[in-house]
Design a protein around this motif. Structure first.
Motif: not given
Length: 114
Positions: A34-54
């Motif tokens: 469960d922790i690993a899955a949440t960390r993957r989802r968190l990385r995905r959202v950080f990636s979306e934020l980075g893409e939006e910022t760029f």
């Protein structure tokens, strides 16, 4: 000499012990998954934020707090961070119940001989 009933009782006790160890291991493995899955989802959202910022920077716009493109991502990130913190606390509680996740013994530590 050990009787048939004595052997049966010893075998039953051993099987119960194995079952308890298996359940303890399953509980720990599920919490870690469960922790690993949440960390993957968190990385995905950080990636979306980075893409939006760029994309905004490339378009000559900034991305600031309160910006309509950032707020939903920030809310998702904070929610996932809170979920991750809860999952890590739950895992620590499982581990602190006094049972070794490897062998299920009450006073053993992971990696020690059972």
């Amino acid at each position: 000499m050990v009787s048939k009933q004595g052997i049966t009782e010893a075998l039953k006790a051993r099987l119960i012990s194995v079952k308890e160890r298996g359940l303890a291991m399953a509980q720990v493995l599920k919490a870690r998954a469960d922790i690993a899955a949440t960390r993957r989802r968190l990385r995905r959202v950080f990636s979306e934020l980075g893409e939006e910022t760029f994309n905004r920077l490339e378009a000559g716009k900034g991305l600031a707090p309160g910006d309509p493109g950032a707020d939903p991502l920030l809310v998702r990130i904070r929610g996932l961070q809170a979920e991750l913190a809860q999952q890590e606390v739950a895992l620590q509680q499982i581990l602190q119940e006094g049972r070794c996740p490897c062998c299920g013994d009450r006073d053993a530590t992971p990696g020690s001989a059972a």
